[in-house]
Motif scaffolding. Structure first.
Motif, short mmCIF file in Angstrom:
data_model
loop_
_atom_site.label_atom_id
_atom_site.label_comp_id
_atom_site.label_asym_id
_atom_site.label_seq_id
_atom_site.Cartn_x
_atom_site.Cartn_y
_atom_site.Cartn_z
N ASP A 106 62.84 -4.77 35.13
CA ASP A 106 64.14 -4.13 34.99
C ASP A 106 64.97 -4.29 36.24
O ASP A 106 66.19 -4.45 36.19
N TRP A 114 81.74 -4.52 30.77
CA TRP A 114 81.69 -3.91 29.44
C TRP A 114 83.08 -3.61 28.92
O TRP A 114 83.36 -3.77 27.72
N HIS A 172 78.18 -4.43 35.15
CA HIS A 172 78.80 -3.17 35.49
C HIS A 172 79.93 -2.83 34.52
O HIS A 172 80.22 -3.57 33.57
N SER A 173 80.58 -1.71 34.75
CA SER A 173 81.48 -1.14 33.75
C SER A 173 82.69 -2.03 33.46
O SER A 173 83.17 -2.06 32.32
N ASP A 196 78.27 -11.22 35.44
CA ASP A 196 79.47 -10.65 34.84
C ASP A 196 80.44 -11.74 34.41
O ASP A 196 81.00 -11.69 33.30
N GLN A 215 72.32 -6.63 36.02
CA GLN A 215 72.97 -5.53 35.34
C GLN A 215 74.47 -5.78 35.28
O GLN A 215 75.08 -6.12 36.30
N ARG A 237 66.32 -7.87 36.44
CA ARG A 237 67.26 -8.24 35.39
C ARG A 237 68.67 -7.94 35.86
O ARG A 237 68.96 -6.85 36.34
#
Length: 207
Positions: free
Chosen positions: A5, A16, A12-13, A189, A10, A8
């Protein structure tokens, strides 16, 4: 040892939020089976993931739904719903009102899912990052991100019935709005946004 995890990437906002905007754009197509699929998926996601939020949004849009229904029913030429009358709502107007109403409800559902999944401070930071992708500063007092946060905060705290005059009262001093810092876009991203953009273009322009 780093776990899977932790290794991996991630998203960010801001990523999304960009993908959410692309999904919203993908639904703005002409009447077609693809739009019907978009409406069904959006409404299903809202009912399963943000039922309370979508109910509040639909309640606030009720007058818009009413005006839209009257406009389409009585303003769209076609075959009358009641043949014995010399004028009135039409079958084509009913179809147009239902199609447009469902599309508006689906868009409200998308907004409800966003508000349910992303707190306002994170949403403000994400919006600021999208508008200023390489900036290292925080949003200023007059920035679009903070103005949007103010509007959404007021929508979440509407005065009770009969107390609408509270909106007209002078604004009291309040604490500064919280903004969650959003780091610059990483490679994951950029890749996710690029893939989402390509999928959106294919969805819209491919028959």
């Amino acid at each position: 040892m780093r776990t899977h995890d932790a290794m991996r990437p991630q998203l960010h906002s801001a990523t999304w939020l960009a993908l959410w905007l692309l999904w919203l754009i993908a639904g703005q197509t002409d009447a077609s089976p693809k739009q019907e699929i978009w409406v069904v998926v959006s409404l299903l996601a809202a009912v399963l993931g943000a039922f309370g939020h979508v109910l509040r949004l639909l309640r606030r849009l009720r007058w818009l739904f009413l005006v839209m229904a009257i406009t389409f029913l009585f303003g769209t030429p076609g075959r009358l719903l009641v043949d014995d009358l010399s004028g009135g709502p039409t079958v084509e107007g009913l179809h147009a009102a239902l199609r447009t109403g469902l599309h508006l409800a689906a868009m409200a559902g998308c907004v409800a899912v966003l508000l349910r999944a992303m707190p306002l401070p994170a949403l403000a930071g994400a919006m600021h990052r999208i508008l200023h992708p390489i900036s290292a500063g925080r949003p200023g007092p007059d920035s679009f991100a903070l103005r949007l946060q103010l509007v959404l905060r007021d929508l979440e705290h509407i005065p009770a019935r009969g107390r609408w005059r509270e909106w007209l009262a002078p604004v009291a001093e309040s604490a500064p709005l919280a903004v969650e810092p959003c780091p610059p876009f990483a490679r994951a991203d950029v890749l996710a946004i690029t893939l989402g953009l390509c999928a959106c273009v294919l969805w819209i322009y491919r028959g």
